[in-house]
Design a protein around this motif. Structure first.
Motif, PDB file in Angstrom:
ATOM      1  N   ASP A 362       0.835  -1.211   0.000  1.00  0.00           N
ATOM      2  CA  ASP A 362       0.000   0.000   0.000  1.00  0.00           C
ATOM      3  C   ASP A 362       0.867   1.257   0.000  1.00  0.00           C
ATOM      4  N   ARG A 364       2.807   2.255  -2.360  1.00  0.00           N
ATOM      5  CA  ARG A 364       4.015   2.221  -3.196  1.00  0.00           C
ATOM      6  C   ARG A 364       3.715   2.934  -4.506  1.00  0.00           C
ATOM      7  N   HIS A 448      -3.704   7.276  -4.950  1.00  0.00           N
ATOM      8  CA  HIS A 448      -3.649   6.499  -3.714  1.00  0.00           C
ATOM      9  C   HIS A 448      -4.583   7.096  -2.659  1.00  0.00           C
ATOM     10  N   GLN A 463      -1.508   0.422  -4.943  1.00  0.00           N
ATOM     11  CA  GLN A 463      -0.170   0.841  -5.383  1.00  0.00           C
ATOM     12  C   GLN A 463      -0.269   1.294  -6.827  1.00  0.00           C
TER      13      GLN A 463
END
Lengths: 727, 664
Positions: A362, A364, A448, A463
């Motif tokens: 998460d 990234r 995100h 991600q």
């Protein structure tokens, strides 16, 4: 001491009513009492007057009655000693002020002195704008509006305040100068983009221009709330409880400002002032305080939100530029563009896919290939945006729903333009965004933050990988396209007959309490914003929310599209006002409308067919009514056989008016609508075996009256003429 | 502000200062007149009260004179165990006496209401010269409340039907009074449950008299239930009919400026005092005094004009609607004549005392009785029977007689004191003042009670009584309540008293507590609102019901942080009012002379704890002014705590979801 305010407002009201009377006398003298007077393209006459008094002002002479009502409302100023109660009187004075101000502004459309619209000031908003923007007030994307009067202490403060309100998703309506300048002129001087698209709307140099703000609010109550003109009590209460607006008074508060603010208070809109004027803190007419003063510009917006009782949820997005829906309509012009992707000038796509939780870290964000810094100003780059999501409740069906949000999420960033979807996207990043430090990784930050925030019920981890390396872009595009193809197949197989549940949409019940949309795979919501998959996803996100599953139950009539479960549901949820609803019929138990519809279908009896008009079309239609007039007939959750609001996408559905014979019944559409629909209708026309059908459909360049349409249909051999009689 | 303005502002007073030199009154004008009365050797209610002590057994409700086996008096140290000849206990005797006060008081209010209904009927049929329906909006509203279809009917037809339905309420034998439906749902259910919903105004009075006749109802709890039922027929029947139909006929009050106290009498004009309780004749007299030919006539006898003033509730009726200034409350009826400046005192019904006849004999004043129900025997008393169909003729005759009497005037002595005031707060206007024509509602009132700016609501009502220092209790209690953020409404003689001392002037907001003052400043009202005459206590019932309906302050009148106080009662009517307020859920405190059932501690206690359990309201008799205020504030605070509005509320911010919950 609010007696000071009462006295000032009552003085101001006398002054404005006096000006309106004088202006009316002059206008009647110069143009004649029977001269027509109207705001452009609205079915609501002069909307504040129409809403509050029920009076339809169509000619200058009609204003006599309105100004007589205003005179009647005008109270005496409170006496020095042994004064009579003044709050009620002051509110009456405020209403008198509004009636007079609307007359004054409307007369400018006759006298053009000064012109109500120029390159800066927009004047009255027509019904097209009101409906489009009104929807945002319905669904909460616009939590309210600020009516700004006067000017900030300096231009930089004005820009900062405007940005702050935009980021809070508020509309900013501007009218009235403090001294030589105004908030709008300050923003304009700093090159800030003004207009409905950026939610920064300049109305007028005079405070009278705020009649357009209140006109907007009044029309919302009539269009979406189904409130009858003249039912002033409900119009005002509707605004107190639905439209969370407030007045920001910046500068020296004059009698006329006080009078206008008194009018706004009746709507439940409080005033927050920068200057040291008396306050009115006890609550009651507004939700909380009525007048709060001496607030510094630093605290102004926050204070206003608190005083109005407004809760705004803003997702913090860690990027160096401003962020919010108000920037969605912002243009990035070619000369301001630092780098461009897609738009048929380079390969570009976006793809959201579900992957196994183990494959997602998460947060990234990876950029594969050169970043903006690595290219020259004015460059074109390829781009591939791949979003990996995972979540226990995530379903493949939701991928396109989430993916379509990328458009909005990226557009919300100041200096970023996004258009299209899938592999047809077009991105621009402006030079000023680049200067502010915007990098490609920020696209990842935006996605995100927003996906997790808006879809937290179904998405656990996100991600993002952004490819700009040409080889990688091509490689991933192929994978994406495979996925698009699978989705298309799945959607094609999704029909009303293959699913067990439809979904309701009661989002607009806040505005239209008796209306309910029934969203089926083959008929999307009338606002165009919700198809069946969207509604399904929304139900997952918020099980108690506005989209509820409706078990179809027993099929009562396949032609009309009536199911027992749908009828029971709609009866219960429409406050027992609608007993039966057909999914596919215009004439028998048609679906009701809130007010947000993209298009209206109306019966053309002589043609044995129907017309479809989109809300962008401001001209006359063969029904003898403009869109705005038609809209006034069908909104508010009532069944009006022969008239119906729809989402544009429904026109291309196999179930489009299937009870009446389907698409072949369409005999007239505006040219623009034909053009918009051409590509999505093409496969449907093939299926009908009539690929040139659209040419047989008349438009405004061919016919503006029903007689002319009939004539054209005959020449063009339109199938409607030989179909069964409609009734 | 210039120095001159400042000085003028400092010199300006809105009402008179409290007199400290008299034991009988705090009103300096009254004190001045009492001195003159003494000098002239004229007896007054004040002097007679001082000379004659009240009967100690009767005062406590322990005297039973219902039958010729008695009268029986239950007194002495061991009285709790004693009975009358028939065996009636002290509780039964006291309760029956109380019940009979309720019946008489209810009869007075309701018979007044009946006459107003007859007047409306006659107006509807075009039988009364010069009179028509003044408030058509209210007519339509009352018609709807009565369930009358108004579509397509003209004003006369609707007025006729409204009058018929109103009149039917008096003789109705079964069912429920229509106005009782105005009470909160929960209250109506409670009444039904207890069987005390009034059936017919007259029937429940008659039944109460029957029950209290010798040898009938001898269970004090039952007698008191029947008393509540009878009284409810007054508050939600006769009085409410009197108020609403008077508004229809004479206009629903809106704020007016006026002044109160003997200083409103004019030294150089013909002074006419209207006194009593009814609005019909007096409102026509108001018109008559404004006729040019009358003013000319006055000038022809050497007067500067005609000055019409009032006493008691006839004053209030005409103050509320026409701004006629009150010369004082009930105890000023004799004092006004003693000024020597009153050419005529015109009286109708209720609180009009025979002592006037003797007092008038000392002066040129003509005492004119006008009601067939209220004659006064006395030399020089003139009775002009008003033909109710031709009131203008009677009014003109009265005014002419007053004018003709002006040359007979001798020495005059008019006190200078007056209090500036605003009156005219009908419940309709209260809604208007809080939101204007388009947002009229009680929301701001409820909101500010909920947020604590207004701690509570108090109705300070009722009479004067020469056995208690005139106005002392009213003024003290009202001042303390407003200083403690309690918004007051006043009626009847308490209203006039408030006016004399400037409490009805908006400037008095200065003396209100900070929270209340903020609200007063916002609305522009005085801290004490004059809502009318004593039948207009029904307005208070209507407002309280509407406050409940507006929401946020509970589901019943008994939930509201509100209190009723009658500091200086004397009349049976006050007892009837107290009883219907209690039965409607209010805590009522009576001050002054004490309880008319003081002999029975059990009964006194039942009216507090028993009634509270039964109907949520209670009636306490408390003589100390400080103790009244303390008890009132305690009750208000307890109700606030029960409503959970005793702590500051958090500001609720609304998101879209929450807004969808709001009613539009």
């Amino acid at each position: 001491m609010s007696k000071i305010i009462a006295s000032a407002a009552i003085r101001g009201a006398h002054s404005i009513v006096g000006k309106a009377e004088a202006a009316l006398a002059r206008a009647k003298e110069a143009y004649g009492a029977e001269t027509a007077v109207e705001f452009p393209n609205t079915a609501y006459y002069l909307p504040v007057i129409y809403g509050l008094t029920g009076e339809k002002v169509e000619r200058l002479s009609d204003m006599d009655r309105v100004l007589a009502i205003a005179q009647d409302l005008l109270p005496e100023s409170p006496s020095e000693r042994l004064w009579l109660p003044y709050l009620g009187d002051t509110l009456d004075a405020g209403i008198a002020t509004l009636l007079a101000e609307e007359c004054i502004e409307a007369m400018r459309y006759v006298t053009n002195d000064p012109p109500p619209v120029n390159e800066l000031w927009l004047g009255a908003a027509d019904d097209v704008i009101m409906r489009a923007r009104g929807v945002e007030f319905v669904d909460g994307t616009a939590p309210g509006f600020a009516a700004v009067v006067g000017a900030a202490p300096d231009n930089a403060t004005a820009v900062r305040l405007a940005r702050e309100m935009q980021e809070k998703m508020l509309y900013v309506f501007m009218a009235g100068r403090d001294g030589a300048t105004s908030f709008a002129e300050q923003l304009d001087a700093e090159g800030v983009q003004l207009g409905w698209d950026s939610r920064l709307v300049p109305f007028d140099t005079e405070v009278y221009g705020h009649i357009y703000s209140l006109g907007f609010a009044t029309r919302a109550a009539m269009a979406f709330g189904g409130v009858q003109p003249g039912d002033f009590e409900r119009i005002l209460r509707y605004n107190k409880n639905r439209i969370f607006a407030f007045v920001l008074a910046m500068g020296e508060v004059t009698d006329e400002w006080y009078a206008t603010a008194a009018g706004a208070i009746s709507y439940g809109f409080p005033t927050i002032a920068t200057s040291d004027i008396p306050q009115i803190l006890p609550t009651g007419v507004c939700t909380y305080e009525h007048v709060v003063s001496n607030i510094s510009c630093d605290e102004l917006v926050q204070k206003a939100i608190e005083v109005r009782g407004l809760k705004i949820k803003v997702t913090e997005v860690p990027i160096p530029v401003a962020y919010g829906p108000a920037f969605e309509g912002e243009r990035v012009r070619k000369e301001d563009t630092y780098v461009e992707m897609g738009g048929q000038r380079s390969t570009a796509f976006e793809w959201l896919r579900t992957v196994d939780a183990s494959e997602v870290t998460d947060g990234r964000i990876e950029v594969v290939g050169p970043d903006i810094d690595d290219v020259e100003a004015g460059s074109v780059m390829p781009i591939g945006i791949v979003v990996d999501v995972t979540g226990r409740k995530m379903q493949a069906d939701f991928e396109p729903v989430l993916e379509r949000q990328i458009h909005h999420f990226l557009n919300y960033a100041e200096g970023v333009l996004h258009m299209g979807q899938r592999d047809l996207i077009w991105l621009r990043i402006s030079s000023s965004a680049k200067r502010a430090g915007f990098e490609l990784a920020h696209i990842g930050e935006i996605l995100h933050a927003k996906i997790l925030d808006d879809f937290d019920a179904i998405v656990d981890k996100v991600q993002i990988t952004i490819y700009t390396d040409p080889a990688k872009v091509d490689e991933w595009r192929e994978k994406a396209e495979e996925s698009y193809a699978v989705r298309d197949e799945r959607i094609a197989g999704l029909t009303d007959d293959t699913v067990d549940v439809f979904y309701s949409c009661s989002l607009c019940q806040s505005f239209a309490p008796n209306h309910l949309c029934v969203v089926t795979p083959e008929r999307l919501g009338l606002c165009g914003a919700y198809n069946w998959l969207d509604a399904k996803a929304s139900n997952e996100l918020n099980p108690a929310g506005p989209n509820q599953p409706i078990s179809k139950g027993e099929l009562l009539d396949p032609t009309l599209g009536q199911w027992s479960g749908v009828n029971e549901f709609i009866y219960a949820k429409s406050n027992q006002s609608v007993e039966r609803m057909s999914c596919y019929s215009l004439l028998t138990d048609p679906m009701t409308s809130c007010g947000c519809f993209m298009c209206i279908i109306a019966l053309l009896p002589m043609c044995n067919g129907v017309m479809v008009v989109n809300r962008e079309f401001a001209g006359m239609t063969p029904s003898g009514m403009k869109f705005s007039t038609l809209a006034g007939m069908i909104g508010g959750g009532v069944q009006a056989p022969g008239f119906m609001g729809i989402g544009r996408g429904y026109i291309a559905s196999r179930k489009f008016l299937s009870a009446e014979g389907g698409l072949s019944r369409v005999v007239w559409m505006p040219k623009q609508l034909k053009e918009i629909m051409a590509s999505s209708l093409a496969p449907r026309l093939e299926e009908m075996g009539d690929p040139d059908f659209l040419d047989k459909v008349a438009d405004e360049t061919i016919a503006e009256t029903e007689e002319a349409v009939v004539e054209y249909l005959t020449t063009a051999q339109h199938p409607a003429l030989t179909m069964d009689p409609l009734f | 502000m210039t120095d001159e303005q400042r000085k003028a502002s400092e010199d300006f007073t809105y009402g008179c200062e409290l007199c400290t030199s008299s034991d009988l009154t705090v009103d300096p004008a009254a004190a001045e007149m009492l001195t003159i009365a003494d000098e002239l050797g004229i007896s007054t209610m004040f002097s007679r009260a001082a000379e004659m002590k009240p009967c100690p057994i009767g005062a406590e409700g322990a005297c039973c004179k219902l039958c010729a086996m008695g009268p029986c008096r239950i007194s002495g140290k061991d009285k709790e165990g004693k009975t009358g000849v028939c065996g009636a206990t002290l509780e039964t005797i006291a309760a029956r006496n109380f019940a009979r006060m309720v019946a008489a008081g209810s009869s007075a209010h309701s018979d007044h209401g009946r006459d107003v209904a007859f007047t409306l009927k006659a107006v509807a049929e075009g039988e009364i010269e010069g009179m028509r329906v003044t408030d058509e909006v209210k007519l339509a509203k009352v018609a709807r409340d009565f369930g009358i279809e108004i579509e397509g009917k003209d004003v006369s037809a609707i007025a006729g039907e409204v009058a018929d339905v109103a009149l039917s309420q008096f003789g109705q034998q079964t069912g429920e009074l229509l106005f009782a439906r105005r009470a909160p749902e929960k209250r109506q259910a409670l009444w039904r449950n207890l069987g005390i919903t009034p059936r017919g105004i007259d029937r429940d009075v008659v039944e109460l008299l029957h029950r209290t006749n010798a040898g009938n109802d001898q269970d004090y709890e039952d007698i008191l239930d029947a008393s509540m039922k009878c009284a409810l027929g007054d508050g939600w029947g006769g009085s409410m009919i009197a108020t609403d139909l008077s508004d229809i006929l004479f206009g629903t009050p809106e704020p007016v400026r006026s002044a109160a106290n003997l200083g409103v009498l004019s030294p150089d004009q013909v002074n006419i005092v209207i006194h009593g309780h009814e609005p019909l004749l007096s409102s026509v007299i108001v018109q008559s005094t404004r006729k040019p030919e009358m003013i000319e006539l006055a000038k022809s006898v050497g007067a500067a004009g005609i000055n019409l003033v009032g006493i008691c509730c006839t004053a209030n009726e005409n103050l509320m609607r026409q701004g006629v200034p009150p010369a004082g409350n009930m105890l000023h009826q004799e004092l006004s004549i003693i000024t020597g400046a009153v050419e005529a005192m015109v009286v109708d019904v209720q609180c009009v005392f025979q002592g006037l006849a003797r007092t008038a004999e000392y002066f040129h004043t003509k005492l004119i009785t006008t009601s067939e129900k209220a004659h006064i025997k006395g030399d020089g008393v003139v009775h002009i029977q008003v033909d109710e169909h031709r009131p203008v003729q009677a009014a003109d005759e009265i005014v002419r007689r007053a004018i003709e009497n002006f040359p007979n005037r001798g020495d005059i002595h008019i006190p200078t004191e007056t209090g500036q005031l605003i009156a005219g707060f009908s419940h309709e206007y209260i809604r208007h003042m809080l939101g204007g024509k388009m947002r009229a509602s009680l929301r701001p009132l409820n909101d500010n009670v909920m947020n604590g700016r207004i701690r509570g609501l108090a109705a300070v009502v009722g009479c004067n009584n020469p056995r208690t220092k005139q106005d002392a209790g009213i003024v003290h209690i009202v001042r303390e309540l407003i200083a403690n953020d309690v918004l007051c409404v006043v009626t009847g003689c308490a209203a006039i008293a408030s006016g004399k001392y400037g409490l009805l002037a908006p400037e008095t907001m200065e003396y209100a507590g900070d929270g209340l003052r903020e609200v007063l400043e916002t609305v522009g009202i005085p801290p004490v609102l004059h809502v009318g005459s004593c039948v207009d206590n029904s307005r208070i019932l209507t407002v309280l019901s509407e406050v409940v309906e507006e929401g946020g302050l509970g589901e019943d009148i008994s939930d509201l942080p509100a209190i009723g106080i009658c500091p200086e009662w004397f009349s049976e009517k006050a007892i009837a009012i107290a009883t219907y307020c209690v039965a409607s859920g209010a805590y009522v405190i009576f001050g002054g002379v004490g309880s008319p059932v003081a002999a029975s501690l059990e009964l006194m206690d039942y009216m507090i704890t028993g009634w509270e359990e039964r109907v949520g309201g209670k009636l306490a008799f408390i003589q100390d002014h400080e103790a009244i205020v303390a008890s009132a504030l305690d009750t208000i605070d307890a109700k606030r705590a029960a409503l959970k509005i005793d702590a500051p509320r958090e500001r609720v911010l609304f998101d879209m979801e929450m807004r969808r919950e709001l009613d539009v």
